[in-house]
Design a protein around this motif. Structure first.
Motif, PDB file in Angstrom:
ATOM      1  N   THR A  78     -11.622   3.244   1.866  1.00  0.00           N
ATOM      2  CA  THR A  78     -11.482   3.511   3.290  1.00  0.00           C
ATOM      3  C   THR A  78     -12.471   2.690   4.111  1.00  0.00           C
ATOM      4  OG1 THR A  78     -13.076   5.342   3.261  1.00  0.00           O
ATOM      5  CG2 THR A  78     -10.781   5.868   2.744  1.00  0.00           C
ATOM      6  N   MET A  79     -12.191   2.600   5.408  1.00  0.00           N
ATOM      7  CA  MET A  79     -13.035   1.864   6.353  1.00  0.00           C
ATOM      8  C   MET A  79     -13.784   2.877   7.213  1.00  0.00           C
ATOM      9  SD  MET A  79     -13.976  -1.096   7.401  1.00  0.00           S
ATOM     10  CE  MET A  79     -14.375  -2.204   8.738  1.00  0.00           C
ATOM     11  N   GLU A  80     -14.919   3.335   6.698  1.00  0.00           N
ATOM     12  CA  GLU A  80     -15.704   4.368   7.359  1.00  0.00           C
ATOM     13  C   GLU A  80     -17.186   4.022   7.249  1.00  0.00           C
ATOM     14  OE1 GLU A  80     -13.701   8.480   6.551  1.00  0.00           O
ATOM     15  OE2 GLU A  80     -13.613   7.329   4.687  1.00  0.00           O
ATOM     16  N   LYS A  92      -4.112   6.111   8.691  1.00  0.00           N
ATOM     17  CA  LYS A  92      -5.031   5.232   9.434  1.00  0.00           C
ATOM     18  C   LYS A  92      -6.057   6.052  10.198  1.00  0.00           C
ATOM     19  CE  LYS A  92      -5.262   1.203  12.487  1.00  0.00           C
ATOM     20  NZ  LYS A  92      -6.013   0.359  11.535  1.00  0.00           N
ATOM     21  N   ASP A 152      -9.440   4.949   8.746  1.00  0.00           N
ATOM     22  CA  ASP A 152      -9.924   3.853   9.594  1.00  0.00           C
ATOM     23  C   ASP A 152     -10.071   4.374  11.014  1.00  0.00           C
ATOM     24  OD1 ASP A 152     -10.579   1.331  10.623  1.00  0.00           O
ATOM     25  OD2 ASP A 152      -8.468   0.751  10.845  1.00  0.00           O
ATOM     26  N   ASN A 170      -4.680   0.492   6.862  1.00  0.00           N
ATOM     27  CA  ASN A 170      -5.240   1.828   6.683  1.00  0.00           C
ATOM     28  C   ASN A 170      -5.931   2.038   5.336  1.00  0.00           C
ATOM     29  OD1 ASN A 170      -3.058   2.013   4.965  1.00  0.00           O
ATOM     30  ND2 ASN A 170      -1.928   3.507   6.193  1.00  0.00           N
ATOM     31  N   MET A 194      -9.335  -2.023  10.823  1.00  0.00           N
ATOM     32  CA  MET A 194      -8.553  -2.707   9.790  1.00  0.00           C
ATOM     33  C   MET A 194      -7.304  -3.322  10.400  1.00  0.00           C
ATOM     34  SD  MET A 194      -8.908  -0.464   6.341  1.00  0.00           S
ATOM     35  CE  MET A 194      -8.611  -1.990   5.451  1.00  0.00           C
TER      36      MET A 194
END
Length: 458
Positions: A179-181, A428, A432, A204, A437
């Motif tokens: 994930t993008m966190e 997503k 994100d 996502n 992303m």
């Protein structure tokens, strides 16, 4: 302005995998969006600021954590063989190029391949066949396309006539996703949960491992057929398509003059005739040849299939490679992606031909859907004059109940493979939350309470 190279280079074991050369960055910021005369002017000149090539989950996590902290957008890249601008960054930032993560970890006794996302589909097919397996479906770009990219932006291809598309019949058993966190998580999606991530254009989550179901290998033959008319060719192809006794992997029908565009194999065409290319079980080749003669057609080529090094390789002229050959013959050509009603297809063809004539050349690929039904999908080759006429073609298709997945839009929702239950969008928001992303590619996503990043990385 943030110094991306200074911030990202220490995060990789080898700083040489942080690429800053402008020509390299530009090349790795492109895909085949130029198939579309609508997308070309929109996306020309768009590129990342830097390319990062990780080789492990640890490096990906470090890069995503740093980019999240500095509000830097990240665009994922497989092999760049997509046609819709999926891998083109709209807001600069980082291209995360996964091509070095290309391991095939295992192929088990049930035919499940466990792979990293950068593995080339051709490599996986070759390795699988050594062990008695083969891909269920693959695009005509198999030699270059990556598995992760295929899952992120593809839908089906050669093999789909028997095994459906990527989203059917549990072909994708499981996905590992990062994930993008602020603190990126490594999550496992199994069963129906894979649909959260499939065909989301890398908007996502970063796919880092894939459990991919193969099928038992078959000894194939490839054949080229010619019929005096498209109606005869289509009728014959339907007979093969709907009869389960024929073991097939590919069944493609071309209206004339499409076969004339395939210059390396032009000798396989017959002037003014419709064409069929197919992959069928070698054990059925003689039976096929007799059936073609009985139906009034001609077998112009039929030989055992020797794998991806076969010469000629007829699959190189099918699916969206048909469009490429047409564009080589006349740059004014582009394409649509359509699904026809099996019962009404001939009526639908006639309506489109009556209105658009030779500006709408019919190219059919037979496919099985998730319910197990066989139906004709089409990648018609269409003559582009202006956007209004292209939209008229799309509108006419839809008015006649022809499904269109529009390849001339640069967001997931417009391309026709977006889930109606919005699971990709929901994922997503979960994975994100700042919309970093591949920003701009999921049109229904709204970035909430975070400063806009436009211009921050220009």
């Amino acid at each position: 302005m943030i110094d991306l190279a200074a911030g990202l280079s220490p995060l990789l074991a080898d700083p040489a995998r942080v690429l800053t050369q402008p020509q390299v960055v530009e090349r790795l910021s492109r895909d085949f969006y130029w198939y579309s005369p609508i997308l070309r002017p929109q996306l020309d000149g768009k590129h990342a600021d830097i390319v990062v090539q990780p080789i492990s989950n640890a490096e990906i996590i470090a890069v995503l954590r740093w980019c999240f902290a500095h509000d830097v957008p990240v665009t994922l890249r497989g092999a760049g063989t997509g046609n819709y601008g999926q891998a083109v960054p709209l807001h600069g930032g980082v291209v995360l190029d996964l091509q070095l993560m290309q391991a095939i970890e295992s192929i088990d006794s049930e035919g499940v391949a466990v792979c990293e996302p950068g593995v080339k589909l051709g490599v996986l097919e070759t390795e699988a066949r050594k062990q008695g397996w083969e891909l269920r479906c693959y695009p005509s770009t198999i030699a270059k396309a990556s598995l992760g990219g295929f899952l992120g932006g593809g839908s089906g291809g050669i093999g789909s006539i028997s095994h459906g598309g990527l989203r059917d019949f549990n072909t994708v058993r499981a996905l590992e996703v990062i994930t993008m966190e602020a603190d990126p998580r490594v999550l496992l999606h199994e069963g129906p949960a894979v649909h959260d991530i499939l065909h989301a254009w890398g908007t996502n989550g970063v796919i880092t491992k894939i459990w991919f179901q193969l099928t038992s290998a078959v000894e194939w033959a490839q054949a080229a057929l010619a019929f005096p008319s498209f109606a005869q060719a289509f009728d014959f192809s339907e007979t093969l398509a709907v009869d389960p006794s024929w073991v097939k992997r590919l069944l493609t029908v071309f209206e004339w003059p499409l076969p004339s565009f395939f210059s390396p194999i032009k000798s396989l065409a017959r002037e003014g005739h419709a064409g069929i290319f197919l992959l069928i079980a070698e054990a059925q080749r003689a039976q096929l040849e007799q059936a073609v003669r009985d139906a009034g057609g001609e077998v112009t080529f039929a030989e055992p299939y020797a794998g991806l090094r076969s010469t000629p390789l007829l699959s190189d002229y099918t699916w969206n490679h048909t469009t490429l050959w047409a564009m080589k013959a006349d740059p004014a050509y582009t394409y649509l992606q359509c699904g026809f009603d099996l019962e009404r297809s001939r009526e639908q063809f006639a309506t489109l031909k009556a209105k658009f004539g030779d500006d709408f050349l019919i190219h059919i690929e037979w496919m099985k859907n998730g319910a197990g039904n066989i139906f004709p999908v089409a990648i018609p080759v269409v003559k582009f004059t202006d956007e209004a006429r292209l939209n008229d073609m799309i509108d006419t298709c839809r008015a006649n109940d022809v499904f269109v997945a529009n390849p001339h839009v640069n967001h997931v929702e417009g391309g026709g493979r977006y889930r109606e239950d919005n699971v990709q969008l929901q994922a997503k928001y979960r994975y994100d939350p700042h919309g970093l992303m591949n920003p701009g590619k999921m049109a229904t996503f709204v970035r909430r309470n975070v400063a806009a990043m436009a211009g921050k990385h220009a």
